[in-house]
Design a protein around this motif. Structure first.
Motif, PDB file in Angstrom:
ATOM      1  N   PHE A 252       0.830  -1.194   0.000  1.00 45.26           N
ATOM      2  CA  PHE A 252       0.000   0.000   0.000  1.00 45.26           C
ATOM      3  C   PHE A 252       0.869   1.251   0.000  1.00 45.26           C
ATOM      4  O   PHE A 252       0.642   2.187  -0.763  1.00 45.26           O
ATOM      5  N   ILE A 253       1.880   1.267   0.811  1.00 40.28           N
ATOM      6  CA  ILE A 253       2.768   2.413   0.912  1.00 40.28           C
ATOM      7  C   ILE A 253       3.540   2.607  -0.385  1.00 40.28           C
ATOM      8  O   ILE A 253       3.719   3.740  -0.844  1.00 40.28           O
ATOM      9  N   THR A 254       3.969   1.524  -1.010  1.00 34.60           N
ATOM     10  CA  THR A 254       4.681   1.627  -2.282  1.00 34.60           C
ATOM     11  C   THR A 254       3.803   2.271  -3.344  1.00 34.60           C
ATOM     12  O   THR A 254       4.255   3.144  -4.088  1.00 34.60           O
ATOM     13  N   LEU A 255       2.547   1.873  -3.396  1.00 31.23           N
ATOM     14  CA  LEU A 255       1.633   2.486  -4.352  1.00 31.23           C
ATOM     15  C   LEU A 255       1.466   3.971  -4.086  1.00 31.23           C
ATOM     16  O   LEU A 255       1.484   4.787  -5.009  1.00 31.23           O
ATOM     17  N   LEU A 256       1.315   4.329  -2.829  1.00 34.28           N
ATOM     18  CA  LEU A 256       1.184   5.737  -2.484  1.00 34.28           C
ATOM     19  C   LEU A 256       2.430   6.517  -2.857  1.00 34.28           C
ATOM     20  O   LEU A 256       2.354   7.639  -3.356  1.00 34.28           O
ATOM     21  N   LEU A 257       3.583   5.931  -2.632  1.00 34.96           N
ATOM     22  CA  LEU A 257       4.829   6.606  -2.954  1.00 34.96           C
ATOM     23  C   LEU A 257       4.958   6.865  -4.441  1.00 34.96           C
ATOM     24  O   LEU A 257       5.497   7.899  -4.847  1.00 34.96           O
ATOM     25  N   LEU A 258       4.497   5.934  -5.239  1.00 37.75           N
ATOM     26  CA  LEU A 258       4.554   6.134  -6.680  1.00 37.75           C
ATOM     27  C   LEU A 258       3.809   7.404  -7.085  1.00 37.75           C
ATOM     28  O   LEU A 258       4.252   8.145  -7.951  1.00 37.75           O
ATOM     29  N   PHE A 259       2.691   7.653  -6.439  1.00 42.49           N
ATOM     30  CA  PHE A 259       1.910   8.829  -6.769  1.00 42.49           C
ATOM     31  C   PHE A 259       2.433  10.079  -6.079  1.00 42.49           C
ATOM     32  O   PHE A 259       2.436  11.154  -6.649  1.00 42.49           O
ATOM     33  N   LEU A 260       2.878   9.947  -4.857  1.00 40.25           N
ATOM     34  CA  LEU A 260       3.345  11.098  -4.082  1.00 40.25           C
ATOM     35  C   LEU A 260       4.665  11.666  -4.563  1.00 40.25           C
ATOM     36  O   LEU A 260       4.801  12.861  -4.764  1.00 40.25           O
ATOM     37  N   CYS A 261       5.645  10.818  -4.677  1.00 42.47           N
ATOM     38  CA  CYS A 261       7.012  11.288  -4.886  1.00 42.47           C
ATOM     39  C   CYS A 261       7.376  11.482  -6.342  1.00 42.47           C
ATOM     40  O   CYS A 261       8.473  11.944  -6.638  1.00 42.47           O
ATOM     41  N   SER A 262       6.499  11.159  -7.239  1.00 46.14           N
ATOM     42  CA  SER A 262       6.849  11.324  -8.645  1.00 46.14           C
ATOM     43  C   SER A 262       7.004  12.790  -9.014  1.00 46.14           C
ATOM     44  O   SER A 262       7.718  13.127  -9.942  1.00 46.14           O
ATOM     45  N   GLY A 263       6.385  13.681  -8.249  1.00 47.91           N
ATOM     46  CA  GLY A 263       6.486  15.094  -8.580  1.00 47.91           C
ATOM     47  C   GLY A 263       7.003  15.939  -7.440  1.00 47.91           C
ATOM     48  O   GLY A 263       6.673  17.115  -7.352  1.00 47.91           O
TER      49      GLY A 263
ATOM     50  N   ILE B 121       7.852   6.111   8.289  1.00 44.63           N
ATOM     51  CA  ILE B 121       7.546   6.744   7.007  1.00 44.63           C
ATOM     52  C   ILE B 121       8.801   7.375   6.410  1.00 44.63           C
ATOM     53  O   ILE B 121       9.042   7.273   5.204  1.00 44.63           O
ATOM     54  N   LEU B 122       9.613   8.005   7.243  1.00 44.57           N
ATOM     55  CA  LEU B 122      10.861   8.595   6.740  1.00 44.57           C
ATOM     56  C   LEU B 122      11.736   7.517   6.108  1.00 44.57           C
ATOM     57  O   LEU B 122      12.274   7.694   5.013  1.00 44.57           O
ATOM     58  N   TRP B 123      11.862   6.371   6.785  1.00 43.66           N
ATOM     59  CA  TRP B 123      12.677   5.286   6.227  1.00 43.66           C
ATOM     60  C   TRP B 123      12.091   4.760   4.925  1.00 43.66           C
ATOM     61  O   TRP B 123      12.815   4.444   3.986  1.00 43.66           O
ATOM     62  N   LEU B 124      10.769   4.679   4.837  1.00 43.07           N
ATOM     63  CA  LEU B 124      10.138   4.243   3.590  1.00 43.07           C
ATOM     64  C   LEU B 124      10.406   5.234   2.462  1.00 43.07           C
ATOM     65  O   LEU B 124      10.666   4.837   1.324  1.00 43.07           O
ATOM     66  N   LEU B 125      10.355   6.522   2.774  1.00 41.35           N
ATOM     67  CA  LEU B 125      10.642   7.540   1.763  1.00 41.35           C
ATOM     68  C   LEU B 125      12.098   7.472   1.314  1.00 41.35           C
ATOM     69  O   LEU B 125      12.400   7.625   0.122  1.00 41.35           O
ATOM     70  N   ILE B 126      12.994   7.224   2.250  1.00 40.73           N
ATOM     71  CA  ILE B 126      14.410   7.080   1.912  1.00 40.73           C
ATOM     72  C   ILE B 126      14.612   5.853   1.021  1.00 40.73           C
ATOM     73  O   ILE B 126      15.295   5.920  -0.005  1.00 40.73           O
ATOM     74  N   GLU B 127      13.992   4.733   1.402  1.00 41.89           N
ATOM     75  CA  GLU B 127      14.093   3.522   0.587  1.00 41.89           C
ATOM     76  C   GLU B 127      13.531   3.755  -0.810  1.00 41.89           C
ATOM     77  O   GLU B 127      14.092   3.288  -1.799  1.00 41.89           O
ATOM     78  N   TYR B 128      12.437   4.494  -0.882  1.00 40.49           N
ATOM     79  CA  TYR B 128      11.840   4.786  -2.179  1.00 40.49           C
ATOM     80  C   TYR B 128      12.803   5.596  -3.044  1.00 40.49           C
ATOM     81  O   TYR B 128      12.963   5.312  -4.235  1.00 40.49           O
ATOM     82  N   LYS B 129      13.433   6.601  -2.450  1.00 38.80           N
ATOM     83  CA  LYS B 129      14.394   7.424  -3.201  1.00 38.80           C
ATOM     84  C   LYS B 129      15.532   6.551  -3.735  1.00 38.80           C
ATOM     85  O   LYS B 129      15.957   6.700  -4.877  1.00 38.80           O
ATOM     86  N   ILE B 130      16.030   5.658  -2.898  1.00 39.54           N
ATOM     87  CA  ILE B 130      17.115   4.771  -3.323  1.00 39.54           C
ATOM     88  C   ILE B 130      16.654   3.878  -4.473  1.00 39.54           C
ATOM     89  O   ILE B 130      17.362   3.717  -5.474  1.00 39.54           O
ATOM     90  N   LEU B 131      15.475   3.300  -4.344  1.00 38.49           N
ATOM     91  CA  LEU B 131      14.939   2.450  -5.413  1.00 38.49           C
ATOM     92  C   LEU B 131      14.718   3.251  -6.690  1.00 38.49           C
ATOM     93  O   LEU B 131      15.036   2.789  -7.789  1.00 38.49           O
ATOM     94  N   GLN B 132      14.188   4.450  -6.548  1.00 36.56           N
ATOM     95  CA  GLN B 132      13.956   5.307  -7.706  1.00 36.56           C
ATOM     96  C   GLN B 132      15.271   5.638  -8.408  1.00 36.56           C
ATOM     97  O   GLN B 132      15.361   5.568  -9.638  1.00 36.56           O
TER      98      GLN B 132
END
Length: 114
Positions: A12-23, A78-89
């Motif tokens: 669920f969080i990954t899906l949200l991150l795709l929409f949130l952090c893309s811009g 949430i901060l760690w998830l955002l950091i992980e998302y940035k690394i994956l991106q």
């Protein structure tokens, strides 16, 4: 207290991150920066927006995390998830991999049916 299975929460969080952090834009002040990931920043606003979306889709969590100690734990997660998302991106960009949105939607629908 509401208990959510970790894999479901991460999906669920990954899906949200795709929409949130893309811009995500650059922060207006260095005070807003809560993390730097290979030159990209994660801002306090990113964390707060993510928390609002989590509470919107899981209203029971807002009550569960209403105590300041619990809120701090949620913010850290949430901060760690955002950091992980940035690394994956960044890694996806480095490898020149693209997300197939149709496949993502198909898998999401399949997951929802289970």
């Amino acid at each position: 207290m509401v208990r959510i299975k970790r894999p479901a929460l991460y999906f669920f969080i990954t899906l949200l991150l795709l929409f949130l952090c893309s811009g995500c834009d650059a922060p207006t002040s260095t005070n807003d920066v809560v993390a730097r990931v290979n030159g990209q920043v994660v801002t306090r606003q990113d964390v707060d927006e993510f928390i609002r979306i989590v509470y919107l889709y899981m209203p029971g969590l807002q009550e569960a995390y209403s105590q300041s100690e619990q809120t701090a734990l949620l913010e850290d997660d949430i901060l760690w998830l955002l950091i992980e998302y940035k690394i994956l991106q960044q890694e996806l960009e480095r490898l020149d991999l693209r997300l197939d949105e149709a496949e993502l939607e198909r898998q999401f629908q399949e997951y929802r049916e289970d």
